[in-house]
Enzyme design. Structure first.
Site, PDB file in Angstrom:
ATOM      1  N   SER A   1       0.864  -1.169   0.000  1.00  0.00           N
ATOM      2  CA  SER A   1       0.000   0.000   0.000  1.00  0.00           C
ATOM      3  C   SER A   1       0.907   1.228   0.000  1.00  0.00           C
ATOM      4  CB  SER A   1      -0.864  -0.046   1.262  1.00  0.00           C
ATOM      5  OG  SER A   1      -1.602   1.143   1.398  1.00  0.00           O
TER       6      SER A   1
ATOM      7  N   LYS B   1      -2.988   5.185  -2.609  1.00  0.00           N
ATOM      8  CA  LYS B   1      -3.953   6.030  -1.915  1.00  0.00           C
ATOM      9  C   LYS B   1      -4.337   7.163  -2.856  1.00  0.00           C
ATOM     10  CE  LYS B   1      -4.095   3.963   2.100  1.00  0.00           C
ATOM     11  NZ  LYS B   1      -5.342   3.422   2.682  1.00  0.00           N
TER      12      LYS B   1
ATOM     13  N   LYS C   1     -10.142  -6.611   7.659  1.00  0.00           N
ATOM     14  CA  LYS C   1      -9.080  -6.239   8.603  1.00  0.00           C
ATOM     15  C   LYS C   1      -9.420  -6.811   9.965  1.00  0.00           C
ATOM     16  CE  LYS C   1      -7.632  -1.951   6.455  1.00  0.00           C
ATOM     17  NZ  LYS C   1      -7.533  -0.502   6.535  1.00  0.00           N
TER      18      LYS C   1
ATOM     19  N   GLY D   1      -4.507  -4.143   6.145  1.00  0.00           N
ATOM     20  CA  GLY D   1      -3.675  -3.911   7.320  1.00  0.00           C
ATOM     21  C   GLY D   1      -3.824  -2.508   7.859  1.00  0.00           C
TER      22      GLY D   1
END
Ligand code: OSB
Ligand code: MG
Length: 357
Positions: free
Chosen positions: A122, A150, A251, A279
Site C-alpha cells: 500500500s 492512496k 481487517k 492492514g
C-alpha cells in the site's frame, strides 16, 4: 517508519501501538496487537480510547476466567459495543495463546490452508507523481505483484494514469479512505478510473454511505471494494444486499478480532464477494495474525501483508516478516510463529498497565 505514509486524511512517520500479552495459569503467553491510529480519522477509535477500553472493560472481563476456546472468551466482553480495534488485540492474544497451548500454528487454528500468501503493498500519497513512480518502482523491483495507491480529490486520475503507463501489466488498485462525496459528479469522476484496468476501487465514499457505493458499482466495471463500511458481518450482509461492492477488505482490527474476521471470510463466500486481508501498518505481532488469517482459502486476492522492512527500521518480532518476490511464508510452528522481542519492546515502551484476576 522507514517512509512517511500519507492517506486522504493524515500523514504519519511514527506509530504507537498497544501490545497485549495474556498469560495463563501455566505461565504460557499469547500476544496480540491493538493497531489503532493515534487520531480518530480512519475510524472513531484512538490509541487512548483503546487503552481505556482494554484496561477498564475488556481485560477485567477475561482475566481469571476459565475458557476453552477464544470464541468463548470474547463472549465475556459481549456487552461492549464497537471499539473493535481494542477488542481485536485482546482477541488475537487469546488466539495465539490458545493455538500455542494446542500445539498448532495460528493459521491452522483459524482454518487456514495455504502455506504461503501473496502480499501487495500500500503506497501513500506522495508530493509529486515522480516521487510516486519512484515508490512503485522500488516495490516492483522488490517483487511485489500488486500495489495499492492512496487517492484523494485532486490526486486520482493523473497519478493512476502515470503509474499505469509506466507499469502496463502491474496489478494496481486505489483506496480513497472515504474522501469523496457520493454525488453524481464524484461518480462521474471515478468512472474515469475504469480506463486503467484497476483491480478495484476501495472505499471511495463515507463509511455509512452504502447507497453511493452501490450507485458507483452499478456505474463502473471495476470492482468496488469496501473497507471502513464493514465493521460487522451485519454490515457485510447489508452491503451485499445493496450491491455496494464486489470485494471486501477484511481487517482483523476493524472487525474486532480474528473470530469476526473468520466469520466475515465465511459470510463473504456466501455472497460471492472476493476477499483479501488489509492492514493498519501492524507491527510484527499484528502482522503475524494477518498472515495467519490470509492463509484461509477465501483470501484469493493479494493481501496488505508486506514485509516488516517495507514499514519499519526494526520490528518487534524475530525473525521479521519477510517476503520473497511478494510471497510470505505462513509459519508452521505453534502459536504466533514468531518470537516476540521483549527487550526491544521494553526499550521503546511509553506506558504499561497490568490487569490481574
Ligand atoms: O485503508 O487500508 C487502509 C493504513 C492506515 C489507515 C487505513 C489504511 C491503511 C493501509 C495500510 O492501507 C496497509 C498496510 O498495512 O500495508
Ligand atoms: Mg482501505
Amino acid at each position: 517508519m522507514v517512509h512517511a505514509f500519507q492517506t486522504s486524511s493524515h500523514r504519519k512517520k511514527h506509530l504507537d501501538h498497544i501490545l497485549v500479552r495474556l498469560v495463563d495459569a501455566s505461565g504460557a503467553e499469547g500476544w496480540g496487537e491493538i493497531a489503532s491510529p493515534s487520531a480518530p480519522y480512519y475510524g472513531a477509535e484512538t490509541t487512548a480510547t483503546c487503552w481505556h477500553i482494554a484496561e477498564e472493560h475488556l481485560l477485567p472481563a477475561v482475566v481469571g476466567a476459565e475458557w476453552d476456546h477464544p470464541a468463548r472468551l470474547r463472549e465475556r466482553w459481549g456487552k461492549v459495543r464497537g471499539n473493535h480495534f481494542a477488542a481485536a488485540g485482546v482477541d488475537a492474544a487469546a488466539w495465539t495463546l490458545w493455538a500455542g497451548a494446542q500445539g498448532v500454528p495460528l493459521a491452522a487454528a483459524l482454518g487456514g490452508t495455504r502455506t504461503e500468501v501473496v502480499a501487495g503493498v500500500s503506497l501513500g500519497i506522495e508530493p509529486t507523481i515522480d516521487a510516486l513512480l519512484d515508490q512503485v518502482r522500488r516495490q516492483v523491483d522488490a517483487g511485489y505483484p500488486r500495489v495499492k495507491l492512496k487517492i484523494a480529490p485532486g490526486w486520482d486520475i493523473e497519478p493512476v494514469r502515470a503509474v499505469r503507463s509506466a507499469f502496463p501489466d502491474l496489478a494496481v488498485h486505489v483506496d480513497a479512505n472515504g474522501a469523496y462525496g457520493g454525488g453524481d459528479e464524484e461518480i462521474a469522476l471515478l468512472r474515469g478510473l475504469d480506463a486503467f484496468g484497476l483491480l478495484m476501487i476501495e472505499q471511495p465514499f463515507a463509511p455509512r454511505d452504502l447507497l453511493a457505493h452501490a450507485a458507483l458499482q452499478r456505474a463502473v466495471d471495476t470492482p468496488v471494494c469496501l473497507d471502513e463500511s464493514v465493521e460487522t458481518v451485519h454490515d457485510l450482509r447489508t452491503a451485499a444486499a445493496l450491491g455496494a461492492g464486489r470485494v471486501l477488505n477484511i481487517k482483523v482490527s476493524r472487525m474486532g478480532g480474528l473470530t469476526p474476521a473468520v466469520a466475515a471470510h465465511d459470510a463473504a463466500a456466501e455472497y460471492g464477494m472476493a476477499v483479501w486481508c488489509g492492514g493498519m501498518h501492524e507491527f510484527g505481532i499484528g502482522r503475524a495474525a494477518n498472515v495467519a488469517l490470509s492463509s484461509l482459502p477465501g483470501f484469493t486476492l493479494p493481501s496488505d501483508v508486506s514485509a516488516s522492512a517495507k514499514y519499519y527500521a526494526r520490528d518487534v518480532i524475530a525473525p521479521e516478516v519477510v517476503a520473497d518476490k511478494g510471497i510470505v511464508a505462513v509459519p508452521d510452528t505453534p502459536g504466533l510463529g514468531f518470537a516476540v522481542d521483549t527487550a526491544f519492546i521494553a526499550e521503546n515502551r511509553r506506558a504499561e498497565a497490568v490487569v490481574r484476576a
